[in-house]
Design an enzyme around this catalytic site. Structure first.
Site, PDB file in Angstrom:
ATOM      1  N   ASP A 285      45.909  48.198  29.220  1.00 27.14           N
ATOM      2  CA  ASP A 285      45.051  48.453  30.371  1.00 27.14           C
ATOM      3  C   ASP A 285      43.989  47.348  30.371  1.00 27.14           C
ATOM      4  O   ASP A 285      43.804  46.629  29.388  1.00 27.14           O
ATOM      5  CB  ASP A 285      44.421  49.850  30.313  1.00 27.14           C
ATOM      6  CG  ASP A 285      43.972  50.299  31.709  1.00 27.14           C
ATOM      7  OD1 ASP A 285      43.805  49.421  32.588  1.00 27.14           O
ATOM      8  OD2 ASP A 285      43.778  51.509  31.927  1.00 27.14           O
TER       9      ASP A 285
HETATM   10  C1  BGC Z   1      43.009  50.923  35.360  1.00 30.94           C
HETATM   11  C2  BGC Z   1      44.485  50.655  35.503  1.00 30.94           C
HETATM   12  C3  BGC Z   1      44.699  49.517  36.463  1.00 30.94           C
HETATM   13  C4  BGC Z   1      43.972  48.300  35.949  1.00 30.94           C
HETATM   14  C5  BGC Z   1      44.127  47.076  36.822  1.00 30.94           C
HETATM   15  C6  BGC Z   1      42.236  49.687  35.022  1.00 30.94           C
HETATM   16  O1  BGC Z   1      40.895  49.936  35.168  1.00 30.94           O
HETATM   17  O2  BGC Z   1      42.794  51.909  34.377  1.00 30.94           O
HETATM   18  O3  BGC Z   1      45.128  51.805  35.967  1.00 30.94           O
HETATM   19  O4  BGC Z   1      46.063  49.271  36.631  1.00 30.94           O
HETATM   20  O5  BGC Z   1      42.592  48.610  35.853  1.00 30.94           O
HETATM   21  O6  BGC Z   1      43.384  47.174  37.967  1.00 30.94           O
END
Ligand code: BGC
Length: 747
Positions: A285
Site C-alpha cells: 500500500d
Molecule cells: C490506499 C490504497 C490505494 C493507494 C493508492 C492508499 O492510501 O489505502 O487503497 O490503492 O492509496 O492511491
C-alpha cells in the site's frame, strides 16, 4: 487524519503533458524492438517468458521494476515520473526489452482522478453494493467496465479489489469492501477481478490483511487467533485470489502479530505464497514499507509509490548479499509473469473515448440488482404512477445528486461535485462528493402526471408540512464514508433521524431511501412504511432507484452485512483510536519519513475471532435490525424439496418457486452448521445462487458445497480439516429465514 492526497495530485497533473509526449515515444520504441525478443513469442507460457526477460535484465533494470516513481506527500519524486499517466502509481518501462510501463490507477468503483486528467469515468455502485447483488456475473460486468475504462484512459493496472471483511462496520472503507462473509466476499471479488483482467489489465486485491479499521492504520497492531484468521478475513482473500488468479495483492498499512503487513512473513510468504501458491506479486500500500531485507525476505515484491526502500538501498543490499540474488529475481519474475499472463505486454492499452452512455447503462443495471428492499408495509411499493397525484421528495441534495464514497476510491463526477457550481466542484480528500444523478428528476420523469415537490429537509417542520399535503413522501438520507476516517457511529449524520421522524409523523406513507456505505441504525424503522438501501448508487443511481420505486424493476439485492440495532451490540462498541504517540504529525514536513520509520504501535485485539457479522449476533443471541442475506421483493418465493447428498463435495438440491405475480430474481442461500466438536458459530454461508423466475415458475437448484467451506482450519496441521460428524444444511432466502433443513453425517 492525513491531507496527503491534496498535493499529491497536482504533481501528477503537471507531469501529464510531458508524460503524454514521452509515452508515445517510448511506446513506439517498445513496439519496434518487440518482435525481435524471444519472449515476445505468445506460444510460450507466462513463466517461461518472464524467466527469459529476467535473464536479460541488468540489476538496475530489475530494481527499477520493483518500485514506483513517487507521489508528493508520500515520497520523493523521481525525474522519471514524467512518463506517468496521472494515476496513483507508475513503474518505468524498459523499451530495450519491450517491457511496457505499469500505469496504475485506483479503480475501486470506477477509474479515479479522471476529471483532474481531463477524462471521464463511470462511477459504478460502490463495491459493497456489488456484493449486495450476490451475482457473480454482475461482478464480472462490474470488473469488465472498469477494465475497459482503465484501458481507454491509458492504464494497465487497476487498484481495487477491496475484500477486508466488515468486522468493524464503522470502518470508513466499508463501501469499498464486499461485506461480512468470507464466501460471499471472496466469490464476488474474484468475479470482479476476472472481469478486469479479461481486459488485459492487471487486477489487484487489497488490503492484505486485517486493515479492518482506518483509525491509526499506519500504527495499529492487530492480534487475532490464527484459526479464526484463516476462517474469516483470510478465507475471503484466499477465495478471491485463487479463483481470479489476480496479478497483484496489496499488503496493508497495519501490523499483524507485531510485524507490519508488508514485512510479515506469516502473511506474505507462509500463507499467500506457500499455502495458497500465489504466483502474482505483492505490492505495498502507498507508503506501507518499512524495511529492505526484512520486507524482501518476507515476500514484498514491489514498493509504492516511491523507492524509499526498494531503490538504491535494495540495490546495495543485493550487491552486498544481504538480499540474495534469487530473492530479487523472484520479485522481478512475479511482476513480469503477471504482465504476460494478463496479456498487457501483447495488448497494450489503446487510448479511446470511454463509452459514456454504455457506462451509464451498466451502472444503472448493476445498481438495480443491488438495491435492497428492507421494508414494504402493506405493499406500499411499488408506487403506481397512474394513481399518485402528489409526491414530496425530501432530503439533503436529493434535487441534484447522490452521495459517493471518498478517499482513493473517489471517482470524479462529470462537471464536478453536484452540490457546487458547475466546474467548481473539484474533488478533494475528505470532502463528500455528490454525483449528478438527481432523484428529484428521475422521480418526476416517472410520475409525469403527479405534482412532485422538493424540500431539502434542513427544516424538518417545513419538510413535514410538505409531506402532510402529499400522497407519499420519499425521504433520501445519506451517510458518507471515506478512506482515512472511521464513522463516529452508525447513526445518520446531520439530524436526519429527526427529519425522518417528523416526516413520518406527518404522513404514514413515508418511504426512506438510504444512501450509505454500510449499516445504519434506524430508530425510525417502525414508523415508516418503506425502506430501501441503495448504497452509493453510482452514475446511474437515481434512475435505478426510481425504477425500483415505481416497479419497473423488482428489487433483488440482499444484505451482504448485518444491520445491528445499535453500536452497543457490536463486538467492540467503541473503536480503539491511536494514542498521540502513534499518530504522524501531518502538519510537519515530510511526514512520510515518520511513517516509513514506523509509528509506535497500539493494540487492537479481534477477540471475537471468527464471529464476524451474523456469526457474532447468532452466537451471542443478539437480535438485529436486518439480518445478513435479507432483502424483500415485490413477488414471493417458496422453498421445498431439500435433498443433501453427502460425499466429498456435498450436493444440496432444492426447488424454489415464484408464488407471486411479478418476475423476480431470488438469491437462494445455503448455510451449514458444523458438528459440536468444531466449536463454531451456529451457522455459516456455504453457497448461494441467484436466478430469475417468472410468476408461477419453479427452478431446481443444486449447489456443490466446497469441502473447505464446511471445514475448520487446523493450525497445528496447517490445513483445512473436515471433522467427522453431523452437519445440518439450511436453505432459504436470508440468514434468518431458512425454511429447509436437513442433517447428514459426513466422515
Ligand atoms: C490506499 C490504497 C490505494 C493507494 C493508492 C492508499 O492510501 O489505502 O487503497 O490503492 O492509496 O492511491
Amino acid at each position: 487524519m492525513s491531507q496527503r492526497r491534496v498535493s499529491a495530485k497536482c504533481c501528477c497533473a503537471l507531469s501529464l503533458l510531458f508524460g503524454f509526449i514521452l509515452s508515445l515515444v517510448s511506446a513506439s520504441a517498445a513496439q519496434s524492438g518487440g518482435k525481435t525478443h524471444a519472449w515476445m513469442n505468445t506460444n510460450l507460457s507466462p513463466d517461461e517468458r518472464a524467466a527469459m526477460v529476467v535473464k536479460a535484465m541488468t540489476l538496475d533494470e530489475k530494481v527499477q521494476l520493483l518500485h514506483g516513481t513517487g507521489m508528493v506527500g508520500l515520497s520523493p519524486m523521481s525525474p522519471l515520473a514524467v512518463h506517468s499517466n496521472g494515476g496513483a502509481g507508475y513503474v518505468v518501462e524498459i523499451p530495450r526489452l519491450s517491457i511496457p510501463a505499469i500505469q496504475m490507477s485506483d479503480a475501486a468503483y470506477g477509474v479515479r482522478m479522471s476529471g483532474e486528467n481531463g477524462r471521464y469515468s463511470t462511477a459504478l455502485p460502490s463495491c459493497v453494493a456489488g456484493a449486495a447483488s450476490w451475482d457473480p456475473q454482475g461482478g464480472f460486468e462490474y470488473g469488465g467496465l472498469i477494465g475497459r475504462e482503465l484501458r481507454a484512459q491509458g492504464y494497465n493496472m487497476g487498484l481495487g479489489g477491496g475484500v477486508n471483511l466488515t468486522r468493524e462496520p464503522r470502518n470508513g472503507r466499508t463501501f469499498e469492501y464486499m461485506g461480512e462473509d468470507p464466501v460471499l466476499a471472496g466469490k464476488m471479488v474474484a468475479s470482479v477481478i476476472k472481469g478486469i483482467q479479461a481486459q488485459h489489465v492487471l487486477g489487484d486485491i487489497k488490503h492484505y490483511a486485517f486493515n479492518d479499521q482506518e483509525s491509526g492504520r499506519n500504527a495499529v497492531n492487530i492480534t487475532i487467533d490464527k484459526r479464526a484468521a484463516r476462517e474469516s478475513d483470510l478465507l475471503a482473500f484466499e477465495i478471491g485470489i485463487k479463483e481470479s488468479d489476480v496479478a497483484g495483492v496489496m499488503c496493508s498499512y497495519n501490523r499483524l502479530y507485531g510485524d507490519y503487513a508488508c514485512e510479515n512473513k506469516y502473511l506474505l510468504d507462509e500463507v499467500l505464497k506457500k499455502d495458497w501458491n500465489f504466483k502474482g506479486f505483492v505490492l505495498s500500500d502507498w507508503g506501507a514499507v518499512h524495511s529492505v531485507e526484512k520486507a524482501s525476505a518476507a515476500g514484498l515484491d514491489h514498493e509504492q509509490p516511491g523507492w524509499i526502500f526498494y531503490g538504491d538501498d535494495l540495490k546495495k543490499a543485493v550487491e552486498s548479499g544481504r538480499v540474495p540474488q534469487a530473492e530479487l529475481d523472484d520479485h522481478v519474475q512475479r511482476i513480469l509473469r503477471a504482465m504476460f499472463a494478463v496479456g498487457l505486454v501483447d495488448n497494450p492499452p489503446e487510448r479511446s473515448v470511454p463509452d459514456v452512455l454504455g457506462g451509464l447503462e451498466v451502472a444503472r443495471k448493476l445498481e438495480e440488482q443491488s438495491i435492497v428492499l428492507l421494508k414494504n408495509e402493506k405493499g406500499q411499493l411499488p408506487l403506481d404512477a397512474s394513481k399518485i397525484r402528489s409526491i414530496a421528495v425530501i432530503g439533503p441534495h436529493s434535487d441534484v445528486g447522490m452521495i459517493s464514497g471518498g478517499g482513493s476510491a473517489q471517482v470524479d463526477p462529470p462537471v464536478g461535485n453536484a452540490i457546487l457550481p458547475p466546474g467548481k466542484g473539484q474533488t478533494r480528500w475528505l470532502e463528500p462528493v455528490w454525483f449528478p444523478t438527481s432523484p428529484l428528476k428521475s422521480i418526476r420523469a416517472k410520475a409525469a402526471k403527479a405534482n412532485v415537490q422538493f424540500d431539502s429537509g434542513s427544516d424538518p417542520s417545513s419538510a413535514a408540512a410538505l409531506a402532510k399535503t402529499s400522497d407519499v413522501a420519499i425521504v433520501f438520507v445519506y451517510q458518507w464514508e471515506s478512506e482515512d476516517m472511521d464513522l463516529p457511529g452508525l447513526g445518520l449524520p446531520e439530524h436526519q433521524d429527526d427529519l425522518i421522524a417528523a416526516v413520518a409523523a406527518a404522513n404514514p406513507r413515508t418511504v426512506v431511501v438510504v444512501e450509505s456505505g454500510g449499516p445504519v441504525t434506524m430508530p425510525w424503522a417502525g414508523k415508516v412504511s418503506g425502506i430501501l438501501e441503495v448504497w452509493y448508487a453510482g452514475s446511474g443511481g437515481s434512475d435505478a432507484v426510481a425504477n425500483v420505486l415505481f416497479g419497473d424493476v423488482n428489487p433483488s439485492g440482499k444484505l451482504p452485512l448485518t444491520f445491528p440495532r445499535t453500536e452497543a451490540d457490536l463486538p467492540h462498541p467503541i473503536i480503539v483510536k491511536p494514542p498521540k504517540e502513534s499518530r504522524a504529525n501531518y502538519a510537519g514536513p515530510e511526514v512520510w519519513k515518520q511513517i516509513a520509520a514506523g509509528l509506535a504501535p497500539f493494540q487492537v485485539t479481534y477477540d471475537e475471532g471468527v464471529k464476524v457479522g451474523y456469526k457474532w449476533y447468532d452466537s451471542e443471541n443478539k437480535p438485529v435490525l436486518f439480518p445478513f442475506g435479507f432483502g424483500l421483493s415485490y413477488t414471493t418465493y417458496t422453498y421445498s424439496g431439500l435433498k443433501v447428498t453427502p460425499g466429498q463435495n456435498p450436493k444440496v438440491s432444492f426447488t424454489v418457486k415464484n408464488t407471486g405475480s411479478r418476475d423476480g430474481a431470488e438469491v437462494a442461500q445455503v448455510y451449514a452448521s458444523l458438528p459440536a466438536a468444531a466449536a463454531e458459530p451456529p451457522k455459516r454461508l456455504v453457497g448461494f445462487s441467484k436466478f430469475w423466475l417468472k410468476p408461477g415458475e419453479s427452478k431446481e437448484v443444486t449447489i456443490d458445497v466446497d469441502p473447505k467451506f464446511i471445514s475448520i482450519f487446523n493450525v497445528e496441521k496447517n490445513g483445512w480439516q473436515l471433522l467427522p460428524g453431523e452437519y445440518s444444511f439450511m436453505v432459504g432466502g436470508s440468514s434468518q429465514d431458512l425454511p429447509l433443513k436437513q442433517s447428514v453425517t459426513l466422515n
